[in-house]
Design an enzyme around this catalytic site. Structure first.
Site, PDB file in Angstrom:
ATOM      1  CB  CYS A  69      -0.999  -0.052   1.153  1.00  0.00           C
ATOM      2  SG  CYS A  69      -2.502   0.861   0.736  1.00  0.00           S
ATOM      3  CG  HIS A  75      -3.647  -3.718   3.043  1.00  0.00           C
ATOM      4  ND1 HIS A  75      -2.624  -3.235   3.826  1.00  0.00           N
ATOM      5  CD2 HIS A  75      -4.298  -2.638   2.572  1.00  0.00           C
ATOM      6  CE1 HIS A  75      -2.673  -1.908   3.840  1.00  0.00           C
ATOM      7  NE2 HIS A  75      -3.677  -1.526   3.083  1.00  0.00           N
ATOM      8  CD  GLU A 100      -1.314  -6.284   5.142  1.00  0.00           C
ATOM      9  OE1 GLU A 100      -1.023  -6.533   3.954  1.00  0.00           O
ATOM     10  OE2 GLU A 100      -1.520  -5.122   5.566  1.00  0.00           O
TER      11      GLU A 100
HETATM   12  N1  GLN Z   1      -2.295   6.686   2.583  1.00  0.00           N
HETATM   13  C1  GLN Z   1      -2.308   5.904   1.392  1.00  0.00           C
HETATM   14  C2  GLN Z   1      -3.648   5.978   0.674  1.00  0.00           C
HETATM   15  O1  GLN Z   1      -4.630   6.331   1.259  1.00  0.00           O
HETATM   16  C3  GLN Z   1      -1.943   4.463   1.692  1.00  0.00           C
HETATM   17  C4  GLN Z   1      -2.961   3.760   2.507  1.00  0.00           C
HETATM   18  C5  GLN Z   1      -2.446   2.476   3.124  1.00  0.00           C
HETATM   19  O2  GLN Z   1      -1.240   2.249   3.158  1.00  0.00           O
HETATM   20  N2  GLN Z   1      -3.330   1.667   3.656  1.00  0.00           N
HETATM   21  O3  GLN Z   1      -3.706   5.668  -0.486  1.00  0.00           O
END
Ligand code: GLN
Length: 544
Positions: free
Chosen positions: A381, A507, A509
């Site tokens: 992310c 994600h 994970e």
């Molecule tokens: N802040 C970034 C976004 O909103 C990444 C979000 C995250 O890592 N979950 O795109």
């Protein structure tokens, strides 16, 4: 009709109630039963999505986009229960539903009260969490008995049991037997008091699971049994595990909890709990001698729970590669000031997700080091977004390239706000949330690791790779190996001339379990192990 198990906790918080609930679910599944898992959280936020990691730890995202408590991560890692939005309710959600109904006029004429209206809504929530074909529904009540906030939930589960036949509902209470080093003894009084509180409300626990540091003697079990009105055989010890949380179900079965539950709920006894595969996994973990060390460079690194699923996924991948994964936690800001010496001796770099600018430049520098030295890198992310920015700045020469999240006036917003996010004012539940398709490019590392063309992974973000720069990235040598087919969003980036350099917008994970490690984590840890075996030097691309 499903049988119900309610799990409450006493004495102190952080006793591992979620883990114990997950372990009980797993044990029942290994007896061939179908379970559903649910958590009721007493706080007033509608969901944990708006809470900072300092308050709450990780926010765990489900397939349907629900932002939930991290205990649901344990449920998914230990069981195959299908989790969805109704698997996690908070006080805030219960109240907002009741208040919305009041405004609609559903209660016309009556005074809306905690009993019966809130407790009825909680009972409805419990029923909504049960899958149609499930044999046993487990519901964990968050918080600690004695908290003001927990009361409506405890009252609701008391009523719930009253409305069912005695054999259909049981209560498991998790407590602590503190060990006083000075006098060398364990104390039962806090447990007695906590059970006393439960009984005041009208809940008589059927089983006490006692967290202990030292063995619980027969004499103590007898005393607890007498004072708490729980059969002696149902006072179970759950000792601190010395090396892995995955030992917990084995320990509970050794203490006979599976039989107690089956007897109490009248569940089939025609088969034993099958722990063969699980025990083999735990034994394998215990015996491994190979090690690799992964640096996690993040913003909330000092917090135990902020990256919980990531640490667990690394362990799962280690099980697959037969190695122990050591984790070196590095604060992203420290990397900015101290630099690459903090990565000396590690075999891989993982940059997790996050929000807010603090530490971002440190993450970008750490990624540059991994890219330039051939150190295996996995970005998740915000970690993927940082890898994109680093590549734009240092390989493509786009000076000042950034994400518009942190630099609205950058000349090169290589990461930018998703158009559908632009006009949102509410913060809660408005990100791109839940599972989306990702099509994997032929001949890419991602495609080989997943061994599939189309996969689904879970998302939680507002910003994304800016497609205006796509061609330029590809020309400079970055492979955009995963794309969402519906919206043409870049979900995976990788560098082919590197032993392992992968960034993912989702994600992964949230989709890993000890016996089913997530493919990208698997590939990453395999690459890190190869790095370790090569004396810490970079290797040509190698796959598990
Ligand atoms: N802040 C970034 C976004 O909103 C990444 C979000 C995250 O890592 N979950 O795109």
């Amino acid at each position: 009709m499903a049988k119900h198990i309610f799990i409450t906790g006493g004495v102190v918080s952080s006793l591992g109630k979620g883990l114990t609930s997950a372990a009980i679910g797993m044990i029942l599944e290994q007896r061939g039963l179908k379970v559903s898992m649910q958590k009721l959280d007493p706080y007033i936020n509608v969901d944990p999505g708006t809470m900072s990691p300092y308050q709450h730890g990780e926010v765990y995202v489900l397939d349907d986009g629900a932002e939930t408590d991290l205990d649901l991560g344990h449920y998914e890692r230990f069981t195959h229960a299908k989790l969805r939005r109704s698997s996690n309710y908070t006080t805030g959600r219960i109240y907002s539903d009741v208040i919305a109904r009041e405004r609609k006029g559903d209660y016309l004429g009556s005074t809306v009260q905690v009993i019966p209206h809130i407790t009825d809504a909680i009972k409805d929530a419990i029923r909504a969490g049960v899958d149609a074909d499930c044999d046993v529904a487990l519901t964990e009540v968050g918080g600690t008995v004695g908290d003001i906030e927990s009361l409506p939930f405890l009252e609701a589960i008391r009523q719930f049991a009253l409305e069912k036949p005695h054999g259909d509902v049981m209560f498991v209470h998790l407590t602590l037997l503190p060990y006083l080093r000075a006098s060398g003894e364990m104390k039962t009084k806090p447990t007695q008091q906590s059970v006393g509180k439960l009984r005041e409300i009208g809940i008589q626990p059927d089983v006490l699971v006692c967290r202990t540091e030292q063995p619980m003697t027969e004499e103590m079990a007898k005393k607890i049994s007498l004072f708490c009105n729980v059969r002696q055989g149902c006072v179970i010890e759950e000792r601190d595990v010395d090396f892995s949380i995955y030992e917990v179900p084995l320990m509970l079965v050794r203490a006979g909890l599976d039989r107690i539950i089956v007897d109490r709920l009248g569940l089939p006894k025609d088969r034993e709990t099958d722990l063969v595969e699980w025990s083999r996994m735990v034994e394998g973990l215990r015996r491994t001698t190979d090690t690799c060390e992964i640096a996690v460079v993040g913003k909330y690194i000092e917090l135990h729970d902020a990256y919980k699923s990531i640490y667990e996924s690394l362990t799962h991948a280690g099980i697959a590669s037969r190695c122990k994964v050591k984790i070196r936690k590095i604060k992203a800001e420290d990397y900015y000031t101290k630099g690459a010496e903090l990565l000396a001796g590690v075999d891989g770099l993982l940059v997790p997700g996050g929000f807010g600018e603090r530490g971002v430049e440190g993450k970008i520098r750490a990624i540059q080091h991994a890219r330039e030295t051939g150190l295996p890198f996995f970005g998740i992310c915000l970690g993927m977004q940082c890898a994109t920015i680093e590549f734009a700045r240092n390989v493509m020469g786009l000076e000042g390239a950034h994400t518009s999240e942190f630099a609205q006036d950058t000349l090169h917003p290589v990461i930018h706000l998703m158009p559908d996010q632009a006009n949102l004012s509410d913060k809660g539940g408005t990100m791109r949330l839940g599972s989306f398709d990702c099509r994997l490019a032929k001949d890419s590392l991602a495609r080989r690791l997943y061994d599939a063309e189309l996969v689904r992974e879970r998302h939680r973000h507002r910003y994304e790779f800016n497609n205006d720069y796509r061609e330029r990235f590809v020309r400079a040598g970055m492979v955009l190996s995963g794309v969402n087919p519906e919206r043409d969003l870049v979900e995976i980036v990788e560098l082919p001339d590197h032993p392992f350099f992968v960034g993912v917008q989702f994600h992964p994970e949230f989709k890993s379990a000890p016996l089913e490690p997530q493919p990208l984590f698997r590939g990453f840890v395999a690459a890190a192990l190869a790095h370790a075996k090569n004396g810490g030097r970079s290797m040509a691309r190698s796959l598990a």
